[in-house]
Design a protein around this motif. Structure first.
Motif, PDB file in Angstrom:
ATOM      1  N   ILE A   1     -18.137 -19.803  15.922  1.00 59.94           N
ATOM      2  CA  ILE A   1     -19.447 -19.190  16.122  1.00 59.94           C
ATOM      3  C   ILE A   1     -19.281 -17.781  16.667  1.00 59.94           C
ATOM      4  N   VAL A   2     -18.369 -17.619  17.625  1.00 57.56           N
ATOM      5  CA  VAL A   2     -18.090 -16.293  18.180  1.00 57.56           C
ATOM      6  C   VAL A   2     -17.547 -15.367  17.085  1.00 57.56           C
ATOM      7  N   LEU A   3     -16.666 -15.870  16.238  1.00 59.63           N
ATOM      8  CA  LEU A   3     -16.121 -15.071  15.140  1.00 59.63           C
ATOM      9  C   LEU A   3     -17.233 -14.636  14.184  1.00 59.63           C
ATOM     10  N   ALA A   4     -18.190 -15.529  13.928  1.00 54.29           N
ATOM     11  CA  ALA A   4     -19.299 -15.195  13.036  1.00 54.29           C
ATOM     12  C   ALA A   4     -20.168 -14.096  13.630  1.00 54.29           C
ATOM     13  N   VAL A   5     -20.449 -14.194  14.926  1.00 57.82           N
ATOM     14  CA  VAL A   5     -21.251 -13.169  15.589  1.00 57.82           C
ATOM     15  C   VAL A   5     -20.507 -11.832  15.575  1.00 57.82           C
ATOM     16  N   GLU A   6     -19.204 -11.884  15.811  1.00 56.86           N
ATOM     17  CA  GLU A   6     -18.397 -10.655  15.763  1.00 56.86           C
ATOM     18  C   GLU A   6     -18.433 -10.039  14.372  1.00 56.86           C
ATOM     19  N   GLN A   7     -18.342 -10.866  13.347  1.00 53.82           N
ATOM     20  CA  GLN A   7     -18.376 -10.354  11.959  1.00 53.82           C
ATOM     21  C   GLN A   7     -19.708  -9.678  11.674  1.00 53.82           C
ATOM     22  N   ALA A   8     -20.807 -10.352  12.033  1.00 57.08           N
ATOM     23  CA  ALA A   8     -22.141  -9.785  11.759  1.00 57.08           C
ATOM     24  C   ALA A   8     -22.399  -8.532  12.571  1.00 57.08           C
ATOM     25  N   ALA A   9     -21.774  -8.445  13.738  1.00 59.81           N
ATOM     26  CA  ALA A   9     -21.958  -7.263  14.603  1.00 59.81           C
ATOM     27  C   ALA A   9     -21.061  -6.121  14.167  1.00 59.81           C
ATOM     28  N   GLY A  10     -20.175  -6.354  13.165  1.00 55.72           N
ATOM     29  CA  GLY A  10     -19.302  -5.289  12.673  1.00 55.72           C
ATOM     30  C   GLY A  10     -18.018  -5.156  13.429  1.00 55.72           C
ATOM     31  N   ARG A  11     -17.689  -6.155  14.274  1.00 54.02           N
ATOM     32  CA  ARG A  11     -16.447  -6.081  15.044  1.00 54.02           C
ATOM     33  C   ARG A  11     -15.289  -6.719  14.306  1.00 54.02           C
ATOM     34  N   LYS A  12     -15.573  -7.402  13.186  1.00 54.89           N
ATOM     35  CA  LYS A  12     -14.508  -8.030  12.395  1.00 54.89           C
ATOM     36  C   LYS A  12     -14.611  -7.556  10.959  1.00 54.89           C
TER      37      LYS A  12
END
Length: 214
Positions: A203-214
């Motif tokens: 879930i944290v990885l998904a939020v990071e992806q959507a926020a442009g951090r991944k």
């Protein structure tokens, strides 16, 4: 020597009369005891029961509320005790927002109200007249998923999926609030959403992806 007592020989009618007289006796005694203690004149138990029935059958207070849900304007007449969660699910036919604990502890019912994430189960619908509500059904643009919805798929950030709508709505709020500086910050600001399957890392990885951090 047997000490078994003989079975009662009373017929059904007599047994019913005995039970009824006992209930009447208990009710009358209870009412009389309260009246004697308070010094008030006694009233027949039947009259008290009738008054209680009248109170229970009174219609609860209702209010008319108009609000925007996913861009559509809705007007509904609801019981003043109706939560936003029940308004969405039972009145507007939007079951995507899930009822989990119904006590504001799990986050499954998270929606956005005027851009802020809120537990719908703790929010009275009558207080939202004129508000703009966004639910999981309102995130996608037609067939194009919201970036966080797509990220949840890409990162396989769910198992049973029951908490997923609330997780996504909370994640959208978390991104808008700017609380995505690190994985630890995301976990802190998403801590109100419980995943019983334990998919927190993804879930944290998904939020990071959507926020442009991944």
């Amino acid at each position: 020597m047997s000490t078994e007592l003989p079975a009662s020989t009373a017929g059904p009618a007599e047994a019913g009369a005995t039970a009824l007289s006992r209930r009447t006796f208990i009710a009358t005694t209870a009412v009389g005891g309260v009246a004697a203690t308070s010094g008030l004149p006694t009233e027949p138990a039947v009259a008290v029961a009738a008054t209680s029935t009248e109170v229970l059958t009174e219609a609860p207070p209702t209010s008319r509320v108009t609000l925007s849900v996913n861009g559509d304007r809705h007007t509904a007449l609801v019981d003043n005790r109706t939560s936003l969660l029940d308004l969405l699910r039972e009145h507007l036919g939007l079951p995507g927002t899930k009822k989990g604990c119904d006590a504001g502890a799990c986050g499954a019912c998270t929606v956005l109200i005027d851009g802020r994430r809120v537990n719908a189960c703790l929010t009275l619908a009558v207080r939202l007249d004129g508000a703009k509500v966004t639910t999981i059904e309102g995130l996608a643009d037609g067939d194009r998923l919201h970036p966080l919805q797509q990220a949840f798929i890409d990162q396989d950030a769910f198992q049973c999926g029951y908490c997923t709508p609330g997780q996504i709505m909370s994640g959208v709020g978390c991104i808008k609030e700017g609380h995505t500086g690190s994985a630890a910050e995301i976990r802190e600001w998403m801590s109100g959403n419980i995943c019983r399957c334990g998919c927190y890392t993804k879930i944290v990885l998904a939020v990071e992806q959507a926020a442009g951090r991944k």
